[in-house]
Design a protein around this motif. Structure first.
Motif, PDB file in Angstrom:
ATOM      1  N   GLU A 128      38.097  37.734  37.647  1.00  0.00           N
ATOM      2  CA  GLU A 128      37.077  36.769  37.794  1.00  0.00           C
ATOM      3  C   GLU A 128      36.954  36.828  36.246  1.00  0.00           C
ATOM      4  O   GLU A 128      36.674  36.088  35.829  1.00  0.00           O
ATOM      5  N   GLU A 177      40.082  34.968  34.703  1.00  0.00           N
ATOM      6  CA  GLU A 177      39.689  33.129  35.392  1.00  0.00           C
ATOM      7  C   GLU A 177      39.057  32.742  35.066  1.00  0.00           C
ATOM      8  O   GLU A 177      38.404  31.217  34.974  1.00  0.00           O
ATOM      9  N   VAL A 178      37.558  32.810  35.148  1.00  0.00           N
ATOM     10  CA  VAL A 178      36.268  32.350  35.343  1.00  0.00           C
ATOM     11  C   VAL A 178      35.400  32.266  34.358  1.00  0.00           C
ATOM     12  O   VAL A 178      34.553  33.948  33.964  1.00  0.00           O
ATOM     13  N   SER A 232      48.201  35.477  37.636  1.00  0.00           N
ATOM     14  CA  SER A 232      47.092  34.628  36.357  1.00  0.00           C
ATOM     15  C   SER A 232      48.691  34.295  35.482  1.00  0.00           C
ATOM     16  O   SER A 232      49.055  34.578  35.032  1.00  0.00           O
ATOM     17  N   ARG A 271      33.256  37.555  31.865  1.00  0.00           N
ATOM     18  CA  ARG A 271      33.995  37.753  30.857  1.00  0.00           C
ATOM     19  C   ARG A 271      33.322  38.616  29.921  1.00  0.00           C
ATOM     20  O   ARG A 271      33.941  38.341  28.912  1.00  0.00           O
TER      21      ARG A 271
END
Length: 160
Positions: free
Chosen positions: A65, A68-69, A19, A74
């Motif tokens: 996840e 990043e997504v 990341s 999140r």
């Protein structure tokens, strides 16, 4: 540091190796790791911290996840970070940097506006001067007292 906390932090670091540093700062991963350490320390004496262990374990598994997504993962991570920060602030006395400076300055602005308005109405000829003086005195006093409280938090190592 608790063995559980060490394992969780190592898992986070291994999951987020690829990341970007900018993303890690934006999603407050360092703060999350510090709070994991604190949960490990306080979980024996604090029931809420003990209950956070299961939530943290779930997030640790899906942290890549979450960072990043965009999506539900999140949002869950953001909620957990906020709940951890609120709990650490309320129950264990850990505060964000400059927390009291900001809070006291806001209260000082409101109080200064009220006092300034009262002085403005009591002294109509020179009300603007009294309004300005009270505003400046209120902000400066509040910021200094908040800064003193923040420095006390720093010396006791209670920064979030």
């Amino acid at each position: 540091m608790d063995n559980w906390a060490e394992k969780a932090i190592v898992k986070i670091e291994s999951n987020l190796q690829k990341s970007k540093e900018k993303d890690l700062r934006f999603f407050r991963v360092d703060e999350f790791k510090r709070n994991i350490t604190r949960i490990g320390e306080f979980s024996d004496s604090c029931e809420v911290c003990h209950n956070f262990k299961t939530d943290v374990a779930e997030v640790v598994e899906t942290i890549y996840e979450a960072v990043e997504v965009p999506g539900n993962t999140r949002r869950g991570y953001d909620r957990l970070i906020s709940r951890l920060a609120n709990h650490m602030r309320r129950e264990h006395g850990f505060y964000a940097p400059f927390y009291f400076s900001y809070v006291y300055s806001f209260i000082g602005i409101i109080a200064a506006l009220i006092v300034g308005f009262i002085l403005y109405t009591v002294f109509p000829g020179k009300g603007e001067i009294w309004f300005s003086v009270s505003f400046i005195v209120g902000i400066v006093t509040a910021y200094i007292s908040g800064g003193l409280k923040d420095s006390k938090i720093r010396t006791t190592k209670k920064l979030m």
